[in-house]
Each structure stands twice: as structure tokens, then as C-alpha cells.
Enzyme design. Structure first.
Site, PDB file in Angstrom:
ATOM      1  CG  ASN A  68      52.895  50.076  28.806  1.00 58.52           C
ATOM      2  OD1 ASN A  68      51.882  50.022  28.133  1.00 58.52           O
ATOM      3  ND2 ASN A  68      54.013  49.451  28.457  1.00 58.52           N
TER       4      ASN A  68
ATOM      5  CG  LEU B 256      60.868  62.843  20.940  1.00 64.19           C
ATOM      6  CD1 LEU B 256      61.759  63.959  20.431  1.00 64.19           C
ATOM      7  CD2 LEU B 256      59.747  62.556  19.948  1.00 64.19           C
TER       8      LEU B 256
ATOM      9  CE  LYS C 263      55.644  42.623  30.888  1.00 58.99           C
ATOM     10  NZ  LYS C 263      55.240  43.309  29.644  1.00 58.99           N
TER      11      LYS C 263
ATOM     12  CB  SER D 109      61.753  52.582  19.926  1.00 54.40           C
ATOM     13  OG  SER D 109      60.955  52.027  20.961  1.00 54.40           O
TER      14      SER D 109
END
Length: 359
Positions: free
Chosen positions: A258, A179, A74, A181
Site C-alpha cells: 500500500n 516476503l 477505516k 504473508s
């Protein structure tokens, strides 16, 4: 003192931007570490470091369960409060990130994450080849959202089969929280499947989309505790707390957001209530599977789609294993990660079928 469970962590003050650039490489056991580049405001740069450590470990798990020949990493650029990212500073940040990644000699490659875009990856790609999800015109796979949504649909088919004995989603009541991407694309896919769809978002302007989809609009609070077959978190993480679990009225939870669990203990609370929770890093793997299959492993679009849709089989296997062993799907997923990391040469990579646990 806790033990650092990472191969290496690189922290630099960017020479151009003067901002902290953090790259955490959690594991390269299965291959080159990969993970998104997060450009975000933090109250303290050490909060950005904590994010990098946590999210890179999550990427190792995501790649392992997906059967990819990659480990987890990351990038986090910790922007201090009040600092505005104008065009000049943004360019300086991306050049600093590129040089930091280049210094790792191919040990890690990055892609888009919160605060960055495929176009940003093209900028990073000017200084290092170790980048993915560049726009198509720059030779990349572009926006990962469509593949993430497709992979989530595949996971929901497996959950539907567990609940109703059929992978068909027509008539299945789903409550979709978020809602963005990915969430919007997923909502369209579910509407095409004929699902009985509830949708929500913190932005009331998204309500018009619900009418186009033939979905029922509810508030995010209502969506979370709605009477539904499957709750589909597709927004911010941490929404599943110990306080929320007793109020849930769904049979299962599977979504691309996530870090859905506020704490790991919530997985046990859900299990005791009889609610099936599929780990988010399993459900949301479609985007990274698509990008890495196309860009790093140079396979065809058809092969990439096949691997994304195979999330259905991965989820089905995890649910079968969890039921047989009387454990949570979260623990079954952890066991699969451990299996792959303990025997990488026997389980990984360009195989058509990733390693599976035996029930």
C-alpha cells in the site's frame, strides 16, 4: 483550511480501553463503507486520525475500480508509545471498536488490517454483525492474503502482456520486495509460473525460502533497483521516492504494498522515465474483493475467484486507456473512480462487469 472530504469521522475514547478509537467513513455513494481495523502505535493520536482519513479514501478508490458496491472507510485505534497490548487491554480495545461500529447502524463494516487478525474480527463479531474476514469456523472468509496474492498475479499477467505481448510469466524477470504473508504466497505463485525471480526481505531468516523457490536472494536495497522487467513492491509503503526513480532499472512496477509512492508527483516522474506504474490500490484489491463477494454479497467461492482474477482485465483496460489518452495509469484509475462515483446507479455492484473508461 483544507476541506474534509469524508462523510463522517467518529472519534471516541474507548470506555473500556481509554484509547482513541477512530472510524472514518469516506464514502457510501456505492454502498456500505468498508475498511480494515488498524491497531497501531502512534506518537500522537492525530497521526492515527491522518492515517484513517487517508486510508479510508484509498478504500473508496479500491472498491470503485474493482466494481464493488461498497464505499471506503477505516478504523484506527491509536495506541500511545510505551503502552503494551496485553490480552485484557486487547479485548477491551476490540469491544470498544465493536460498539463504535455498531453505533453507525450498518453504515460501515470492518475487517483485519495492520495489528489485527481474523480472530480479532470474530471477537468484534460478538457485538456487531458488520465485520468481515472472520475465521472460517466463525462463518467468515478468513485470511485475505491468498486472494490478495492471486489478484496481484492477475495484475502481473496484464503487465506482462503490455511489456512482452503475452500474459505468460515464464522467464519474466521479477524483483519482489518483501516476503510477508502476501509476498511469500505471491513468490510461490510466481515460482510455479516459471518466473525468473529475485526476492528480498528485511528479515534474513526468509533467505531459506528463496532456496526452496529456486529464486535469487538479494537485499531489499538491491531488489529495489535491480535490472528486472517488473518491480513488485510487497512490503512497506513510501519506497518510490523522487530520489529512487532515476536509479530504477525496471520496465514496470506492480505490487500489493500500500501507498508505494512517497508523493503523488512520483507517478509523473515514473511516466516520464517510461516506467509503467500500476496503482497499488488496483493491484492489491483481491483480498477485499474475495471477502466482500463471499461475506457481504453472499456469492459463491467460484464467483469470488472470478472477480479476483478479473483484476487482470481491469489493469489491461487502465493501461490501454492511459496509452490512448497519453496519461499515467494513476490518472486513468482516478478517472475511473470519478466515473463510478458520479454515476453509481449506472455502473455498480452486482454487475458481472464493472464500469470501464472508454479509450
Amino acid at each position: 483550511m483544507s476541506i474534509l472530504d469524508h462523510e463522517q469521522v467518529l472519534i471516541r475514547t474507548g470506555p473500556r480501553s481509554r484509547l482513541p478509537v477512530i472510524v472514518a467513513v469516506h464514502s457510501s455513494t456505492l454502498g456500505q463503507a468498508v475498511g480494515g481495523c488498524r491497531l497501531w502505535h502512534y506518537a500522537d493520536w492525530r497521526d492515527g486520525l491522518a492515517d484513517a482519513l487517508r486510508l479510508s479514501a484509498g478504500m473508496t478508490a479500491k472498491c470503485a475500480v474493482a466494481g464493488l458496491a461498497n464505499g471506503g472507510g477505516k478504523t484506527v485505534v491509536a495506541v500511545p508509545p510505551g503502552v503494551e497490548l496485553d490480552a485484557a487491554l486487547r479485548r477491551a480495545v476490540l469491544d470498544d471498536v465493536a460498539d463504535t461500529i455498531a453505533s453507525l447502524d450498518g453504515g460501515y463494516a470492518t475487517g483485519p488490517d495492520v495489528g489485527t487478525t481474523p480472530q480479532d474480527m470474530a471477537v468484534i463479531g460478538e457485538r456487531t454483525p458488520h465485520v468481515f474476514c472472520k475465521p472460517a469456523e466463525h462463518g467468515g472468509s478468513g485470511d485475505s492474503s491468498p486472494a490478495t496474492a492471486l489478484g496481484t498475479l492477475a495484475a502481473l499477467r496484464a503487465v506482462s502482456r503490455r511489456l512482452h505481448g503475452t500474459r505468460a510469466l515464464a522467464g519474466v524477470r521479477l524483483s519482489l520486495v518483501g516476503l510477508g504473508s502476501v509476498g511469500m504466497r505471491l513468490a510461490r505463485l510466481l515460482a510455479e509460473e516459471g518466473a525468473d525471480l529475485l526476492v528480498s526481505d528485511i528479515d534474513p531468516a526468509k533467505r531459506a525460502a528463496s532456496e526452496e523457490l529456486g529464486a535469487t536472494w538479494v537485499s531489499p536495497e538491491e531488489a529495489l533497483t535491480a535490472d528486472a522487467d517488473i518491480l513488485v513492491p510487497a512490503a512497506l509503503g513510501g519506497i518510490l521516492t523522487g530520489d529512487v526513480v532515476p536509479r530504477l532499472r525496471c520496465s514496470a512496477i506492480a505490487g500489493p504494498a500500500n501507498n508505494q509512492l512517497a508523493t503523488e508527483a512520483v507517478a509523473g516522474l515514473l511516466h516520464r522515465r517510461g516506467i509503467v506504474w500500476v496503482p497499488d490500490y488496483v493491484v492489491s484489491a483481491g483480498g477485499v474483493i474475495n471477502a466482500l463477494t463471499l461475506e457481504l454479497h453472499h456469492e459463491t467461492p467460484a464467483a469470488a475467484r472470478e472477480r479476483v482474477e478479473a483484476i487482470e482485465h481491469t489493469v489491461a483496460d487502465l493501461l490501454d486507456t492511459a496509452e490512448h489518452r497519453q496519461m499515467t495509469p494513476a490518472q486513468a484509475a482516478k478517472d475511473l473512480v470519478r466515473l463510478r462515483l458520479d454515476a453509481p446507479s449506472a455502473t455498480a455492484s452486482t454487475e458481472r462487469e464493472p464500469a470501464r473508461l472508454k479509450p
